[in-house]
Scaffold this motif. Structure first.
Motif, PDB file in Angstrom:
ATOM      1  N   GLY A 134      51.934  55.616  53.023  1.00  0.00           N
ATOM      2  CA  GLY A 134      52.030  54.560  52.020  1.00  0.00           C
ATOM      3  C   GLY A 134      53.038  54.852  50.926  1.00  0.00           C
ATOM      4  N   LYS A 135      54.113  55.570  51.260  1.00  0.00           N
ATOM      5  CA  LYS A 135      55.104  55.997  50.276  1.00  0.00           C
ATOM      6  C   LYS A 135      56.201  54.948  50.097  1.00  0.00           C
ATOM      7  N   THR A 136      56.491  54.610  48.847  1.00  0.00           N
ATOM      8  CA  THR A 136      57.558  53.657  48.548  1.00  0.00           C
ATOM      9  C   THR A 136      58.914  54.205  48.996  1.00  0.00           C
ATOM     10  N   LYS A 137      59.112  55.497  48.824  1.00  0.00           N
ATOM     11  CA  LYS A 137      60.388  56.115  49.202  1.00  0.00           C
ATOM     12  C   LYS A 137      60.661  55.936  50.690  1.00  0.00           C
ATOM     13  N   SER A 138      59.637  56.115  51.517  1.00  0.00           N
ATOM     14  CA  SER A 138      59.804  55.948  52.965  1.00  0.00           C
ATOM     15  C   SER A 138      60.137  54.499  53.306  1.00  0.00           C
ATOM     16  N   LEU A 139      59.477  53.562  52.638  1.00  0.00           N
ATOM     17  CA  LEU A 139      59.721  52.153  52.918  1.00  0.00           C
ATOM     18  C   LEU A 139      61.121  51.734  52.484  1.00  0.00           C
ATOM     19  N   VAL A 140      61.572  52.199  51.331  1.00  0.00           N
ATOM     20  CA  VAL A 140      62.912  51.860  50.847  1.00  0.00           C
ATOM     21  C   VAL A 140      63.973  52.354  51.829  1.00  0.00           C
ATOM     22  N   ALA A 141      63.779  53.554  52.363  1.00  0.00           N
ATOM     23  CA  ALA A 141      64.732  54.115  53.326  1.00  0.00           C
ATOM     24  C   ALA A 141      64.766  53.269  54.599  1.00  0.00           C
ATOM     25  N   SER A 142      63.610  52.767  55.021  1.00  0.00           N
ATOM     26  CA  SER A 142      63.570  51.941  56.231  1.00  0.00           C
ATOM     27  C   SER A 142      64.217  50.578  55.994  1.00  0.00           C
ATOM     28  N   LEU A 143      63.950  49.991  54.835  1.00  0.00           N
ATOM     29  CA  LEU A 143      64.489  48.666  54.552  1.00  0.00           C
ATOM     30  C   LEU A 143      66.004  48.670  54.422  1.00  0.00           C
ATOM     31  N   ALA A 144      66.560  49.796  54.019  1.00  0.00           N
ATOM     32  CA  ALA A 144      68.007  49.885  53.844  1.00  0.00           C
ATOM     33  C   ALA A 144      68.758  49.657  55.150  1.00  0.00           C
TER      34      ALA A 144
END
Length: 209
Positions: A134-144
């Motif tokens: 549930g990490k925001t950092k992981s999600l931001v990297a995927s969305l990029a």
């Protein structure tokens, strides 16, 4: 219409999903979409609370002083706005914002909004919304790398996946809804519409039911 299914898991096998043409293949009409969006925004407005004007106040209409010689203004009654308890001058009027719109038009508008995103190529189908820890950092990297655009509306199934809800909570421009909350205004307002498999199935079942 076939759409490629994306996933946050880089090891996931590529697959396609077939969209129902009765839901995602409707020709959008600006007049229908405008009517539904206007109806939605008007439904948000609360009823305006009215104030009592001098005709609504129950006070004496008797002249309370002599016309001359009293040393006061020549008031005719106590209902005037200059007195405590009198009616308000030019007060707020009762306005009830409760418009109605035929259910058939509302259904048609939602189909057209979904179809507009599909035809514009801004509809993305996700296999799952599960985010590692549930990490925001992981999600931001995927969305990029996934091309969701500046704003994205994510529609999941019965409820939004918890890890994605936590991870996207601090990301500006990413909003989430369960399938039951899908609406024309939010779909059109965002650059990209993201559906999960569960959300897609529920939307299609909603129209077929």
């Amino acid at each position: 219409m076939k759409v490629k299914v994306q996933s946050f898991d880089a090891k996931a096998k590529p697959s396609d999903v077939e969209l129902n043409d009765e839901v995602f293949g409707v020709e959008p009409r600006a007049d229908i979409l405008h009517r539904v969006v206007t109806w939605q925004l008007e439904k948000r407005r609360a009823t305006a609370r009215p104030t009592r004007e001098r005709a609504d106040v129950a006070r004496t209409g008797k002249k309370f002083g002599k016309q001359k010689g009293g040393g006061t203004a020549r008031h005719g009654n106590r209902r005037g706005p200059t007195f405590i308890g009198g009616g308000k001058a030019h007060g707020a009027r009762l306005r009830d914002f409760n418009p109605s719109l035929n259910k058939k038009v509302r259904v048609m508008g939602l189909k057209m909004a979904l179809s507009a995103k599909a035809q514009a190529g801004t509809l993305i189908v996700m296999d799952s919304l599960s985010v590692a820890e549930g990490k925001t950092k992981s999600l931001v990297a995927s969305l990029a790398t996934m091309g969701w655009g500046k704003t994205a509306l994510v529609i999941d199934g019965t409820s939004v996946e918890q890890s994605f809800r936590h991870a996207s909570g601090n990301i500006h421009g990413v909003n989430v809804l369960p399938a039951i909350g899908a609406n024309v205004y939010d779909i059109l307002k965002h650059d990209t519409l993201v559906l999960t498999r569960a959300g897609l199935e529920q939307l299609e079942a909603r129209f077929n039911g």
